[in-house]
Scaffold this motif. Structure first.
Motif, mmCIF file in Angstrom:
data_model
loop_
_atom_site.group_PDB
_atom_site.id
_atom_site.type_symbol
_atom_site.label_atom_id
_atom_site.label_comp_id
_atom_site.label_asym_id
_atom_site.label_seq_id
_atom_site.Cartn_x
_atom_site.Cartn_y
_atom_site.Cartn_z
ATOM 1 N N TYR A 52 1.542 -8.750 5.138
ATOM 2 C CA TYR A 52 0.800 -7.502 4.963
ATOM 3 C C TYR A 52 1.210 -6.995 3.594
ATOM 4 C CZ TYR A 52 -1.101 -2.825 5.904
ATOM 5 O OH TYR A 52 -1.835 -1.654 5.864
ATOM 6 N N PHE A 53 0.227 -6.807 2.727
ATOM 7 C CA PHE A 53 0.509 -6.391 1.359
ATOM 8 C C PHE A 53 -0.553 -5.407 0.934
ATOM 9 C CE2 PHE A 53 -1.841 -10.317 1.599
ATOM 10 C CZ PHE A 53 -2.838 -10.229 0.641
ATOM 11 N N GLY A 54 -0.440 -4.848 -0.227
ATOM 12 C CA GLY A 54 -1.439 -3.900 -0.691
ATOM 13 C C GLY A 54 -0.891 -3.003 -1.766
ATOM 14 N N VAL A 67 -3.914 1.179 0.498
ATOM 15 C CA VAL A 67 -4.761 0.154 1.102
ATOM 16 C C VAL A 67 -3.868 -0.992 1.551
ATOM 17 C CG1 VAL A 67 -5.252 -0.997 -1.117
ATOM 18 C CG2 VAL A 67 -6.808 -1.327 0.810
ATOM 19 N N GLY A 68 -4.175 -1.544 2.736
ATOM 20 C CA GLY A 68 -3.475 -2.716 3.230
ATOM 21 C C GLY A 68 -4.365 -3.937 3.123
ATOM 22 N N LEU A 69 -3.736 -5.096 2.920
ATOM 23 C CA LEU A 69 -4.460 -6.352 2.762
ATOM 24 C C LEU A 69 -3.756 -7.449 3.550
ATOM 25 C CD1 LEU A 69 -4.886 -6.206 -1.114
ATOM 26 C CD2 LEU A 69 -6.519 -5.440 0.612
ATOM 27 N N MET A 70 -4.538 -8.379 4.027
ATOM 28 C CA MET A 70 -4.000 -9.539 4.721
ATOM 29 C C MET A 70 -4.869 -10.752 4.413
ATOM 30 S SD MET A 70 -3.347 -7.873 8.488
ATOM 31 C CE MET A 70 -2.879 -9.454 9.156
ATOM 32 N N GLY A 87 -9.936 -12.838 3.279
ATOM 33 C CA GLY A 87 -9.192 -11.622 2.999
ATOM 34 C C GLY A 87 -9.604 -10.561 4.009
ATOM 35 N N TYR A 88 -8.670 -9.701 4.345
ATOM 36 C CA TYR A 88 -8.973 -8.607 5.257
ATOM 37 C C TYR A 88 -8.417 -7.316 4.670
ATOM 38 C CZ TYR A 88 -9.591 -5.958 9.558
ATOM 39 O OH TYR A 88 -9.994 -5.022 10.484
ATOM 40 N N VAL A 89 -9.272 -6.310 4.548
ATOM 41 C CA VAL A 89 -8.906 -4.997 4.023
ATOM 42 C C VAL A 89 -8.756 -4.050 5.198
ATOM 43 C CG1 VAL A 89 -9.637 -3.068 2.561
ATOM 44 C CG2 VAL A 89 -10.235 -5.417 1.904
ATOM 45 N N LEU A 90 -7.660 -3.305 5.242
ATOM 46 C CA LEU A 90 -7.476 -2.334 6.304
ATOM 47 C C LEU A 90 -6.685 -1.139 5.799
ATOM 48 C CD1 LEU A 90 -4.802 -3.647 8.844
ATOM 49 C CD2 LEU A 90 -5.276 -4.797 6.697
ATOM 50 N N ASN A 91 -6.801 -0.075 6.549
ATOM 51 C CA ASN A 91 -6.013 1.135 6.293
ATOM 52 C C ASN A 91 -6.257 1.746 4.913
ATOM 53 O OD1 ASN A 91 -4.940 0.751 8.858
ATOM 54 N ND2 ASN A 91 -3.237 -0.446 8.057
ATOM 55 N N VAL A 92 -7.509 1.778 4.495
ATOM 56 C CA VAL A 92 -7.846 2.488 3.259
ATOM 57 C C VAL A 92 -7.776 3.981 3.577
ATOM 58 C CG1 VAL A 92 -9.603 2.906 1.510
ATOM 59 C CG2 VAL A 92 -9.363 0.621 2.521
ATOM 60 N N TYR A 93 -6.915 4.685 2.857
ATOM 61 C CA TYR A 93 -6.744 6.115 3.151
ATOM 62 C C TYR A 93 -6.388 6.872 1.883
ATOM 63 C CZ TYR A 93 -5.409 10.463 5.368
ATOM 64 O OH TYR A 93 -5.365 11.775 5.737
ATOM 65 N N LEU A 110 -8.642 -2.769 -6.736
ATOM 66 C CA LEU A 110 -7.345 -3.457 -6.714
ATOM 67 C C LEU A 110 -7.323 -4.532 -5.635
ATOM 68 C CD1 LEU A 110 -5.051 -0.328 -7.107
ATOM 69 C CD2 LEU A 110 -5.201 -2.228 -8.750
ATOM 70 N N ALA A 111 -7.879 -4.218 -4.468
ATOM 71 C CA ALA A 111 -7.919 -5.183 -3.369
ATOM 72 C C ALA A 111 -8.721 -6.418 -3.762
ATOM 73 C CB ALA A 111 -8.520 -4.525 -2.118
ATOM 74 N N GLU A 112 -9.896 -6.215 -4.307
ATOM 75 C CA GLU A 112 -10.731 -7.341 -4.698
ATOM 76 C C GLU A 112 -10.052 -8.183 -5.771
ATOM 77 O OE1 GLU A 112 -14.830 -6.310 -5.513
ATOM 78 O OE2 GLU A 112 -14.864 -4.909 -3.817
ATOM 79 N N ALA A 113 -9.404 -7.531 -6.720
ATOM 80 C CA ALA A 113 -8.704 -8.265 -7.774
ATOM 81 C C ALA A 113 -7.540 -9.072 -7.198
ATOM 82 C CB ALA A 113 -8.216 -7.296 -8.852
#
Length: 152
Positions: A52-54, A67-70, A87-93, A110-113
């Motif tokens: 879990y990163f972001g 934002v969280g990423l997996m 890729g999975y994006v979660l917890n955008v707040y 940032l997530a897409e990059a």
């Protein structure tokens, strides 16, 4: 705004942001505390091992958005025929006082990059009604996914 990678020290921040995100989306209060308790136990080892990163955006060292990423194991698919992951994006707040300043857009960029840096060709997310216009504006489309609570 300062940008930094998520760390193990962000456990409480991520849990708080996730709970607030679901509260903002109108989820039932009776499920939020148990969800957060179980999410915390799930998240801690994933922060430690980096699965879990972001990113966190901070205003003078005060975290205001994240934002969280997996990377999720997924069989090759017409949308990513040569890869066995998504890729999975979660917890955008974004904290309420910082909304409408482009911070969620920045987090998504940032997530897409980051996914591109890792060679990921396809990513998914589950959008709240509030987030849907932003994601659509960034080129994210809807899918054919359906879901059902099994009542187990």
């Amino acid at each position: 705004m300062n940008v930094r990678n998520l760390t193990e020290d962000d456990l409480d921040l991520i849990c708080r942001h996730r709970e607030e995100m679901f509260r903002d989306a109108g989820r039932d209060e009776t499920v939020l505390n148990p969800m957060t308790e179980h999410f915390r136990a799930w998240l801690q080892p994933r922060l430690q091992d980096g699965s879990y990163f972001g990113f966190v955006l901070s205003d003078d060292e005060h975290p205001v958005a994240g934002v969280g990423l997996m990377l999720i194991d997924w069989p090759p698919h017409p949308s990513h025929p040569t890869q066995d992951r998504r890729g999975y994006v979660l917890n955008v707040y974004v904290e309420p006082a910082y909304r409408r300043r482009g911070l969620a857009r920045r987090l998504m960029q940032l997530a897409e990059a980051e996914f591109a840096r890792r060679g990921v060709q396809y990513a998914v997310l589950h959008a709240t009604e509030k987030g849907r216009p932003l994601y659509a504006d960034l080129g994210w489309g809807t899918t054919t996914e359906m879901a059902k609570e099994l009542g187990i």
